[in-house]
Design a protein around this motif. Structure first.
Motif, PDB file in Angstrom:
ATOM      1  N   PRO A 158       0.786  -1.233   0.000  1.00  0.00           N
ATOM      2  CA  PRO A 158       0.000   0.000   0.000  1.00  0.00           C
ATOM      3  C   PRO A 158       0.819   1.284   0.000  1.00  0.00           C
ATOM      4  CG  PRO A 158       0.115  -0.898   2.220  1.00  0.00           C
ATOM      5  CD  PRO A 158       0.838  -1.865   1.331  1.00  0.00           C
ATOM      6  N   LEU A 159       2.123   1.197   0.070  1.00  0.00           N
ATOM      7  CA  LEU A 159       2.940   2.396   0.199  1.00  0.00           C
ATOM      8  C   LEU A 159       3.755   2.619  -1.071  1.00  0.00           C
ATOM      9  CD1 LEU A 159       4.263   2.083   3.854  1.00  0.00           C
ATOM     10  CD2 LEU A 159       2.163   3.144   3.028  1.00  0.00           C
ATOM     11  N   PRO A 160       3.407   3.626  -1.863  1.00  0.00           N
ATOM     12  CA  PRO A 160       4.144   3.866  -3.111  1.00  0.00           C
ATOM     13  C   PRO A 160       5.589   4.295  -2.904  1.00  0.00           C
ATOM     14  CG  PRO A 160       2.560   5.632  -2.691  1.00  0.00           C
ATOM     15  CD  PRO A 160       2.276   4.554  -1.696  1.00  0.00           C
ATOM     16  N   SER A 161       5.919   4.779  -1.711  1.00  0.00           N
ATOM     17  CA  SER A 161       7.290   5.247  -1.469  1.00  0.00           C
ATOM     18  C   SER A 161       8.248   4.109  -1.082  1.00  0.00           C
ATOM     19  CB  SER A 161       7.296   6.308  -0.361  1.00  0.00           C
ATOM     20  OG  SER A 161       6.821   5.758   0.854  1.00  0.00           O
ATOM     21  N   ILE A 162       7.714   2.897  -0.906  1.00  0.00           N
ATOM     22  CA  ILE A 162       8.548   1.763  -0.494  1.00  0.00           C
ATOM     23  C   ILE A 162       8.520   0.685  -1.566  1.00  0.00           C
ATOM     24  CG2 ILE A 162       8.766  -0.133   1.156  1.00  0.00           C
ATOM     25  CD1 ILE A 162       7.968   1.732   3.341  1.00  0.00           C
ATOM     26  N   GLU A 163       9.718   0.290  -1.994  1.00  0.00           N
ATOM     27  CA  GLU A 163       9.834  -0.752  -3.016  1.00  0.00           C
ATOM     28  C   GLU A 163       9.693  -2.147  -2.419  1.00  0.00           C
ATOM     29  OE1 GLU A 163      13.464  -2.616  -5.634  1.00  0.00           O
ATOM     30  OE2 GLU A 163      13.314  -0.437  -5.526  1.00  0.00           O
ATOM     31  N   SER A 164      10.355  -2.382  -1.294  1.00  0.00           N
ATOM     32  CA  SER A 164      10.272  -3.675  -0.627  1.00  0.00           C
ATOM     33  C   SER A 164      10.568  -3.483   0.854  1.00  0.00           C
ATOM     34  CB  SER A 164      11.275  -4.671  -1.232  1.00  0.00           C
ATOM     35  OG  SER A 164      12.604  -4.207  -1.053  1.00  0.00           O
ATOM     36  N   SER A 165      10.153  -4.449   1.656  1.00  0.00           N
ATOM     37  CA  SER A 165      10.372  -4.333   3.096  1.00  0.00           C
ATOM     38  C   SER A 165      10.443  -5.719   3.713  1.00  0.00           C
ATOM     39  CB  SER A 165       9.256  -3.520   3.764  1.00  0.00           C
ATOM     40  OG  SER A 165       8.007  -4.189   3.613  1.00  0.00           O
ATOM     41  N   ALA A 222      12.326   4.043  -6.132  1.00  0.00           N
ATOM     42  CA  ALA A 222      13.051   4.991  -6.980  1.00  0.00           C
ATOM     43  C   ALA A 222      12.214   6.253  -7.180  1.00  0.00           C
ATOM     44  CB  ALA A 222      13.367   4.350  -8.324  1.00  0.00           C
ATOM     45  N   GLY A 223      12.822   7.396  -6.975  1.00  0.00           N
ATOM     46  CA  GLY A 223      12.133   8.667  -7.154  1.00  0.00           C
ATOM     47  C   GLY A 223      11.409   9.168  -5.925  1.00  0.00           C
ATOM     48  N   ALA A 224      11.232   8.314  -4.907  1.00  0.00           N
ATOM     49  CA  ALA A 224      10.540   8.736  -3.683  1.00  0.00           C
ATOM     50  C   ALA A 224      11.466   9.591  -2.829  1.00  0.00           C
ATOM     51  CB  ALA A 224      10.066   7.525  -2.894  1.00  0.00           C
ATOM     52  N   THR A 225      10.918  10.613  -2.203  1.00  0.00           N
ATOM     53  CA  THR A 225      11.691  11.520  -1.358  1.00  0.00           C
ATOM     54  C   THR A 225      11.448  11.203   0.116  1.00  0.00           C
ATOM     55  OG1 THR A 225       9.926  13.175  -1.230  1.00  0.00           O
ATOM     56  CG2 THR A 225      11.465  13.313  -3.112  1.00  0.00           C
ATOM     57  N   ASP A 226      12.220  11.851   0.975  1.00  0.00           N
ATOM     58  CA  ASP A 226      12.020  11.680   2.418  1.00  0.00           C
ATOM     59  C   ASP A 226      10.616  12.134   2.823  1.00  0.00           C
ATOM     60  OD1 ASP A 226      14.576  10.713   2.675  1.00  0.00           O
ATOM     61  OD2 ASP A 226      15.446  12.619   3.345  1.00  0.00           O
ATOM     62  N   ASP A 227      10.136  13.196   2.198  1.00  0.00           N
ATOM     63  CA  ASP A 227       8.785  13.684   2.508  1.00  0.00           C
ATOM     64  C   ASP A 227       7.727  12.673   2.089  1.00  0.00           C
ATOM     65  OD1 ASP A 227       9.815  16.016   3.554  1.00  0.00           O
ATOM     66  OD2 ASP A 227       9.587  17.166   1.694  1.00  0.00           O
ATOM     67  N   ASP A 228       7.914  12.019   0.931  1.00  0.00           N
ATOM     68  CA  ASP A 228       6.965  10.994   0.485  1.00  0.00           C
ATOM     69  C   ASP A 228       6.911   9.846   1.482  1.00  0.00           C
ATOM     70  OD1 ASP A 228       6.475  12.442  -1.848  1.00  0.00           O
ATOM     71  OD2 ASP A 228       8.058  11.400  -2.962  1.00  0.00           O
ATOM     72  N   LEU A 229       8.085   9.407   1.929  1.00  0.00           N
ATOM     73  CA  LEU A 229       8.140   8.295   2.879  1.00  0.00           C
ATOM     74  C   LEU A 229       7.514   8.682   4.210  1.00  0.00           C
ATOM     75  CD1 LEU A 229       9.116   5.465   3.566  1.00  0.00           C
ATOM     76  CD2 LEU A 229      11.345   6.427   4.149  1.00  0.00           C
ATOM     77  N   ALA A 230       7.811   9.883   4.703  1.00  0.00           N
ATOM     78  CA  ALA A 230       7.242  10.329   5.974  1.00  0.00           C
ATOM     79  C   ALA A 230       5.719  10.414   5.890  1.00  0.00           C
ATOM     80  CB  ALA A 230       7.837  11.678   6.363  1.00  0.00           C
ATOM     81  N   ALA A 275       3.114   8.127   8.057  1.00  0.00           N
ATOM     82  CA  ALA A 275       2.114   8.794   8.900  1.00  0.00           C
ATOM     83  C   ALA A 275       0.722   8.222   8.640  1.00  0.00           C
ATOM     84  CB  ALA A 275       2.141  10.295   8.647  1.00  0.00           C
ATOM     85  N   LEU A 276       0.425   7.918   7.368  1.00  0.00           N
ATOM     86  CA  LEU A 276      -0.868   7.320   7.034  1.00  0.00           C
ATOM     87  C   LEU A 276      -1.022   5.941   7.667  1.00  0.00           C
ATOM     88  CD1 LEU A 276      -1.196   8.302   3.256  1.00  0.00           C
ATOM     89  CD2 LEU A 276      -2.490   9.236   5.193  1.00  0.00           C
ATOM     90  N   VAL A 277       0.060   5.143   7.622  1.00  0.00           N
ATOM     91  CA  VAL A 277       0.020   3.816   8.234  1.00  0.00           C
ATOM     92  C   VAL A 277      -0.149   3.936   9.747  1.00  0.00           C
ATOM     93  CG1 VAL A 277       1.337   1.716   8.673  1.00  0.00           C
ATOM     94  CG2 VAL A 277       1.371   2.749   6.411  1.00  0.00           C
ATOM     95  N   SER A 278       0.542   4.874  10.368  1.00  0.00           N
ATOM     96  CA  SER A 278       0.420   5.073  11.811  1.00  0.00           C
ATOM     97  C   SER A 278      -1.011   5.414  12.190  1.00  0.00           C
ATOM     98  CB  SER A 278       1.370   6.194  12.265  1.00  0.00           C
ATOM     99  OG  SER A 278       2.714   5.882  11.972  1.00  0.00           O
TER     100      SER A 278
END
Length: 300
Positions: free
Chosen positions: A4-11, A142-150, A154-157
């Motif tokens: 569900p997170l476009p800023s994360i490629e894998s985890s 790729a292409g995701a910024t720190d702001d995108d990840l944060a 925040a949405l997941v939290s």
């Protein structure tokens, strides 16, 4: 997290564990890491043999990845080890791969990585939410910024708090770069050591300058005699320049040799407190920079 997170490629995630190997004449305690999700794909290090542990291995049968050191110790580097059963107490699991020699995450000394059978966590989400022993890792898309990840975290939290109650009102997901997590605590110490080395170089340069000036003053009569015999000022300047350059080259060579000899001792001392200390080496770039600094210092 990857879906569900476009800023994360894998985890993936991991936690510390231990195992007793029963495949030899005597049992052996082994440091183990339980892993889940796309742990190895997120790190990106290719195995030396076999394949990674994947989410498909998170079953009661499980899977085992061997460290390079344990592979050599227990199996004498047998290239056909993949597919064999790794006998442990109380379970056994098939060996699916061997990691390369330079891989040691989350720490050197880990003997095996085990696929975590996560059915209990999936069946009881309340336990999973409070599993503070789990450590998560992720690769940013790729292409995701720190702001995108944060923003995504925040949405997941918010989603977790809404789903599992107000008891988690202060609970937040935060990201930290792996580099900062690995070397962040020792970076100020290493920076201070670099500054101290720089100051020591300046003091050494100042001392050498004083010695060169005193030597030049002592040679005034010699240089005056050369000039009286017909040597030009330019020729004398070149002579002094070459002498200084040769002295600088000799001093640089001695310094590099001493650094190479002392490197092994330094790595042995630093290994217990500096992350990835065993990877410290005199690389070509560092060697060229040292030679350049040494020659420049001698000319100054």
């Amino acid at each position: 997290l990857a879906g569900p997170l476009p800023s994360i490629e894998s985890s993936g995630y991991y936690f510390w564990d231990g195992a007793t190997w029963l495949g030899g004449e005597h049992p052996k305690m082994i440091s183990a890491i339980q892993v889940g999700g796309e742990f190895f794909r997120t790190l990106g290090t290719r195995p030396a043999l076999g394949r990674w542990i994947t989410p498909a291995d998170q079953t009661p049968e499980g899977a085992v990845m061997l460290s390079h050191a344990l592979w050599l110790e227990l199996f004498d580097g047998d290239p056909d080890v993949v597919g064999r059963m790794f006998r442990m107490d109380p379970i056994s699991a098939p060996i699916v791969g061997v990691m390369p020699e330079d891989f040691g995450y989350p720490a050197r000394g880990v003997g095996i990585w085990l696929a975590h059978e996560d059915s209990a966590l999936r069946a009881q989400p309340a336990i999973a939410i409070n599993a503070r022993f789990l450590f998560g890792i992720a690769r940013r898309a790729a292409g995701a910024t720190d702001d995108d990840l944060a923003r995504d975290l925040a949405l997941v939290s918010t989603r977790v708090v809404d789903t599992h109650g107000s008891g988690l009102a202060d609970w937040r997901l935060q990201a930290k770069s792996m580099l900062d997590d690995t070397v962040g605590q020792v970076r100020p110490v290493l920076t201070a050591l670099l500054l101290i080395a720089g100051l020591a170089l300046l003091v050494a340069c100042a001392n050498v300058v004083n010695l060169v000036v005193l030597r030049g003053a002592a040679r005034q009569q010699e240089l005056a005699m050369h000039q009286a015999l017909g040597a030009s000022g330019g020729r004398l300047a070149r002579l002094v320049f070459l002498e200084t350059l040769v002295l600088g080259a000799i001093a640089t060579a001695v310094g590099v040799a001493l650094a190479w000899l002392a490197l092994g001792s330094f790595v042995g001392i630093a290994d217990s407190g500096v992350p990835r200390a065993r990877e410290i080496e005199l690389s070509g770039g560092v060697l060229l920079a040292s030679i350049g600094i040494g020659l420049a210092a001698s000319l100054l």
